[in-house]
Design a protein around this motif. Structure first.
Motif, PDB file in Angstrom:
ATOM      1  N   PRO A  65       0.795  -1.240   0.000  1.00  0.00           N
ATOM      2  CA  PRO A  65       0.000   0.000   0.000  1.00  0.00           C
ATOM      3  C   PRO A  65       0.819   1.277   0.000  1.00  0.00           C
ATOM      4  N   SER A  66       2.047   1.251   0.528  1.00  0.00           N
ATOM      5  CA  SER A  66       2.838   2.488   0.577  1.00  0.00           C
ATOM      6  C   SER A  66       3.172   3.000  -0.819  1.00  0.00           C
ATOM      7  N   ARG A  67       3.147   2.103  -1.807  1.00  0.00           N
ATOM      8  CA  ARG A  67       3.443   2.513  -3.187  1.00  0.00           C
ATOM      9  C   ARG A  67       2.293   3.317  -3.802  1.00  0.00           C
ATOM     10  N   GLU A  68       1.124   3.247  -3.177  1.00  0.00           N
ATOM     11  CA  GLU A  68      -0.045   3.972  -3.677  1.00  0.00           C
ATOM     12  C   GLU A  68      -0.249   5.304  -2.973  1.00  0.00           C
ATOM     13  N   LEU A  69       0.616   5.624  -2.020  1.00  0.00           N
ATOM     14  CA  LEU A  69       0.458   6.828  -1.207  1.00  0.00           C
ATOM     15  C   LEU A  69       1.644   7.761  -1.369  1.00  0.00           C
ATOM     16  N   ALA A 104       2.636  -1.863   8.137  1.00  0.00           N
ATOM     17  CA  ALA A 104       1.910  -2.288   6.937  1.00  0.00           C
ATOM     18  C   ALA A 104       0.415  -2.064   7.097  1.00  0.00           C
ATOM     19  N   ASP A 105      -0.134  -2.436   8.267  1.00  0.00           N
ATOM     20  CA  ASP A 105      -1.556  -2.239   8.528  1.00  0.00           C
ATOM     21  C   ASP A 105      -1.925  -0.759   8.502  1.00  0.00           C
ATOM     22  N   PHE A 106      -1.057   0.088   9.070  1.00  0.00           N
ATOM     23  CA  PHE A 106      -1.363   1.517   9.127  1.00  0.00           C
ATOM     24  C   PHE A 106      -1.456   2.127   7.735  1.00  0.00           C
ATOM     25  N   VAL A 107      -0.460   1.879   6.889  1.00  0.00           N
ATOM     26  CA  VAL A 107      -0.508   2.485   5.549  1.00  0.00           C
ATOM     27  C   VAL A 107      -1.656   1.890   4.733  1.00  0.00           C
ATOM     28  N   ASP A 108      -1.982   0.625   4.980  1.00  0.00           N
ATOM     29  CA  ASP A 108      -3.107   0.027   4.267  1.00  0.00           C
ATOM     30  C   ASP A 108      -4.427   0.644   4.735  1.00  0.00           C
TER      31      ASP A 108
END
Length: 486
Positions: A106-110, A166-170
Motif C-alpha cells: 500500500p505504501s506505493r499507492e500513497l 503495513a496495517d497503518f498504511v493500508d
C-alpha cells in the motif's frame, strides 16, 4: 500479522513473489494471506518468519509446523518437513516485505513520509499533519503518541513493528488518504520493521546518537541514516542544516535534498522575533517568501521542528500561508514545553526530553522567558541541569519518604490506579512539581524535565491516567490553597 484486518479481504501473494531472492526448499510455492514472527500467535495457514536470531531455529520451526504454519521463512535451512521453506539473507527484512506484499504494497499507492532522528519526530509529524489538513490534503499520521486519519483520532497502532506499519498504511489507503506520515524510531529502523515501505520524503530531524539504544553512537546514527535507503528513486531527503552529522550525510548523498535551519544557510530558514512565557513569534522564510508565525510552544527546538514540517509540506506544493496557519493551529504538543498555569503566577513547563541535548534545549528555552530563576524538576541531577538550572528538585524517594503536600494528596485521592509502580512514579512527579512551585517566586519558571510516568499504550487506553490533567488539577489545588492563605 492478521493481514485481513485492513482491508477486510487481504490481497494475498505467493511467497516467492514477495521474496524473489529467497531460495525455496521442499513443497510447492505457498500463497500467503497472513504471516507472523511469533510462534505463540500462529494460526493455521500463517507463514512463519524466524526473526529471533537467539532462538533455537529448529525447535521454533518444528513448533510452528505443529501449530499449522503453511511455510517457514528462515536465514538457514532447518530439518523440518511437510511445509516449504524459504531461505533468505535477512529474516527481519523479509518479514517486512511479506507483511506489505500480502496487503498489496500500500505504501506505493500513497505519498508516504518518514520522519527519523533522535528527537523531534512526533512534533514534526504533528505539525505536518496540521499543515496538510489545512491545505485540504487527506492525510493519516502514526507516531508513538497518536494515530490520526483525516485529522481525527484513529485506531492507535504503535508504528514499531512490520505488521503495524503495513496495517497503518493500508488503513490510510482504505480510508481514502493520499498522504501517510510515519514516525520511525531508531529501534524500528534497527529491526527493519519498515524495510518494505517506500517513501517519497524522508526527514532526518537530527542525528545525535541515542544513548539509550545500547548500540554505539556510530551504529545508532547509521540506523537512522538507513531511512534514506527507502526513498523512491525521485524521493526527497529533508535534512537539518544545523546538525553537523546531517551535513556529513549531505556531503555524501547524491539524491534530491531540501535543507532547513535557524543558524546555518538552508532553503527553509527561521529566526525568533519575540519570545514570551506563553508564546513566541518567528520569521519563516521559504525562498523569497517570508511570514511571521506565532506559536504557543516556546523554544528554538520547536522552531526547528516547524521548519522541518514546512520543508516537507513544501515538497507537496503547500503554500506559505497554509504552512503558517497549520503551524499556528498546533497549540500543544504533549510533553514538549507543555505550559500549565492556574493563576499561580508561575509558568510551569513539562518537557519529556530525557537526553542531555533535549534537556539542554528545554532549559535554554525556559531561561529565555524567565525573569528570575529556572527551577528544574528532574528524576536525578545531571551535568546539564547543574549547568543550566538555578535550582533543581529531584523526585526520587518522595513517595517512600511520604513527602506529599495536601494538594498532591487530594489529586491522588481521585485516582483509580492499582499498579503500585505507576502510582509511585505519579506521586513522586506531582510532589516534585508542587515543591518547585511552592519554592518559586515572581519571575521564576519551573521546568519539569525528562520525566514521563506513562507508556504510549497507557496514554491511549480508555482507562489511562491523563498526566496533563493530573498536573492541571494539581495546579488548581495549589491555587486554591494559595487563595485560602491570602
Amino acid at each position: 500479522m492478521n493481514a485481513s484486518t485492513y482491508p477486510q479481504t487481504a490481497h494475498g501473494t505467493l511467497v516467492s513473489k514477495a521474496l524473489p531472492a529467497a531460495q525455496q526448499a521442499g513443497g510447492i510455492d505457498v500463497a500467503a494471506t497472513s504471516c507472523t514472527d511469533s510462534v505463540d500467535s500462529i494460526r493455521p495457514g500463517d507463514v512463519f518468519v524466524v526473526c529471533d536470531s537467539s532462538a533455537d531455529t529448529h525447535a521454533v520451526a518444528k513448533e510452528a509446523v505443529r501449530r499449522g504454519a503453511s511455510a517457514i521463512v528462515t536465514e538457514r535451512f532447518v530439518p523440518v518437513f511437510g511445509v516449504p521453506q524459504y531461505v533468505v539473507d535477512d529474516a527481519r527484512a523479509a518479514y517486512s516485505e511479506l507483511c506489505h506484499a500480502i496487503l498489496g504494497n500500500p505504501s506505493r499507492e500513497l505519498n508516504a513520509v518518514a520522519i527519523a532522528g533522535t528527537h523531534g519526530k512526533t512534533s514534526i509529524a504533528m505539525l505536518l499533519d496540521s499543515i496538510l489538513n489545512i491545505a485540504k490534503k487527506s492525510v493519516a499520521t502514526a507516531t508513538n503518541q497518536f494515530t490520526r486519519i483525516e485529522g481525527q483520532r484513529g485506531r492507535f497502532v504503535l508504528p514499531t513493528t512490520a505488521p503495524a506499519i503495513a496495517d497503518f498504511v493500508d488503513e490510510a489507503l482504505a480510508e481514502g488518504c493520499r498522504h501517510a506520515v510515519v514516525e520511525l524510531s531508531e529501534e524500528t529502523l534497527h529491526t527493519k520493521a519498515a524495510h518494505a515501505a517506500q517513501f517519497d520524503v524522508v526527514c532526518l530531524a537530527n542525528l545525535h546518537a541515542d544513548r539509550n539504544s545500547g548500540r554505539s553512537p556510530h551504529a545508532s546514527r547509521q540506523n537512522m541514516i538507513s531511512a534514506l535507503d527507502q526513498l523512491t528513486p525521485q524521493g526527497m531527503a529533508v535534512l537539518n542544516a544545523d546538525d553537523a552529522e546531517s551535513m556529513r550525510v549531505l556531503a555524501e548523498y547524491d539524491g534530491p535534498v531540501l535543507t532547513f535551519g535557524l543558524h546555518h544557510p538552508a532553503e527553509i530558514t527561521g529566526s525568533v522575533l519575540e519570545q514570551h512565557a506563553n508564546e513566541q513569534t518567528f520569521l519563516l522564510t521559504i525562498g523569497d517568501e517570508s511570514a511571521a508565525v506565532r506559536t504557543k510552544i516556546i523554544g528554538e527546538t520547536h522552531v526547528a521542528n516547524c521548519l522541518a514540517a514546512a520543508a516537507i509540506a513544501k515538497v507537496y506544493g503547500v503554500s506559505l500561508a497554509d504552512i503558517a496557519r497549520g503551524i499556528e493551529r498546533v497549540t500543544v504538543v504533549p510533553g514538549v514545553m507543555h505550559r500549565f498555569d492556574a493563576g499561580l503566577g508561575v509558568p510551569v513547563f513539562v518537557d519529556r526530553g530525557a537526553t542531555p541535548i533535549a534537556r539542554g534545549a528545554a532549559l535554554t528555552a525556559a531561561r529565555g522567558v524567565a525573569r528570575g530563576r529556572v527551577i528544574a524538576v528532574v528524576g536525578q541531577q545531571c551535568s546539564v541541569t547543574q549547568a543550566l538550572a538555578d535550582h533543581a528538585v529531584t523526585t526520587g524517594g518522595f513517595a517512600d519518604d511520604k513527602v506529599i503536600t495536601d494538594a498532591v494528596a487530594k489529586v491522588l485521592a481521585a485516582l483509580e490506579v492499582t499498579q503500585t509502580e505507576h502510582l509511585r512514579t505519579i506521586t513522586e512527579k506531582l510532589t516534585g512539581i508542587a515543591l518547585a512551585i511552592m519554592a518559586a517566586k515572581d519571575g521564576d519558571v519551573v521546568l519539569v524535565s525528562g520525566l514521563d510516568s506513562s507508556t504510549p499504550r497507557q496514554r491511549h487506553a480508555s482507562t489511562s491516567v491523563c498526566e496533563s490533567q493530573l498536573i492541571q488539577a494539581l495546579m488548581y489545588e495549589l491555587a486554591a490553597e494559595q487563595k485560602k492563605a491570602a
